[in-house]
Design a protein around this motif. Structure first.
Motif, PDB file in Angstrom:
ATOM      1  N   LEU A  95       0.316  -0.812   0.124  1.00 38.42           N
ATOM      2  CA  LEU A  95       0.358   0.438  -0.143  1.00 38.42           C
ATOM      3  C   LEU A  95       0.977   1.169   0.792  1.00 38.42           C
ATOM      4  N   THR A  97       0.573   3.820   1.452  1.00 39.70           N
ATOM      5  CA  THR A  97       0.691   4.037   2.905  1.00 39.70           C
ATOM      6  C   THR A  97       1.885   3.262   3.906  1.00 39.70           C
ATOM      7  N   HIS A 100       0.575  -3.645   4.030  1.00 39.70           N
ATOM      8  CA  HIS A 100       0.272  -4.317   2.841  1.00 39.70           C
ATOM      9  C   HIS A 100      -1.096  -5.585   2.880  1.00 39.70           C
ATOM     10  N   TYR A 101      -1.717  -6.651   2.099  1.00 36.91           N
ATOM     11  CA  TYR A 101      -2.320  -7.289   1.795  1.00 36.91           C
ATOM     12  C   TYR A 101      -2.477  -8.418   0.841  1.00 36.91           C
ATOM     13  N   LEU A 126      -5.217  -5.729   6.481  1.00 34.84           N
ATOM     14  CA  LEU A 126      -4.285  -5.295   6.107  1.00 34.84           C
ATOM     15  C   LEU A 126      -2.747  -5.838   7.070  1.00 34.84           C
TER      16      LEU A 126
END
Length: 126
Positions: A95, A97, A100-101, A126
């Protein structure tokens, strides 16, 4: 030279004819190796007049390196039966910001008085 390590071993999925296991280290020479898990949940496809809900947590995986997670859970009991869900997530999707996912998808086991399966899929927490 001996280096103390600790960890645990995952059972093989029996796809390897030599029967191997996956070792997951949790410390190396007394220093912890960071690991993490993700939660996942969703609703299966609507088949044979019903669907199922599911929720669970992935198995741990090392942090800070490319990785996937194994997952396993059972669906809710609907229409007097449940299904098993298991698989391996896709790779980490970073991500902007930070964090992660992972994406996951597949098909449940075949169960029920009218034997059938459901598709499922989604993204982890996340």
């Amino acid at each position: 030279m001996e280096i103390p390590v600790s960890g645990f071993m995952y059972h093989s999925d029996d796809s390897d004819p030599m029967h191997s296991h996956q070792l997951f280290l949790t410390s190396w020479d007394g220093r912890p190796i960071p690991a993490h898990i993700h939660e996942f949940k969703g609703v299966t496809s609507f088949d044979v007049g019903h669907n199922h809900r599911y929720a669970g947590s992935t198995e741990p995986a090392p942090s800070g390196v490319p990785h996937t997670h194994r997952y396993f859970t059972f669906t809710s009991v609907d229409d007097q039966h449940r299904h098993q869900i298991r698989g391996i997530t896709g790779p980490a999707i970073p991500l902007p910001t930070g964090g992660h996912y992972h994406e996951f998808n597949g098909f449940t086991t075949v169960d029920g008085s009218t034997p059938h399966q459901h598709s499922y899929g989604g993204t982890t927490s996340l």
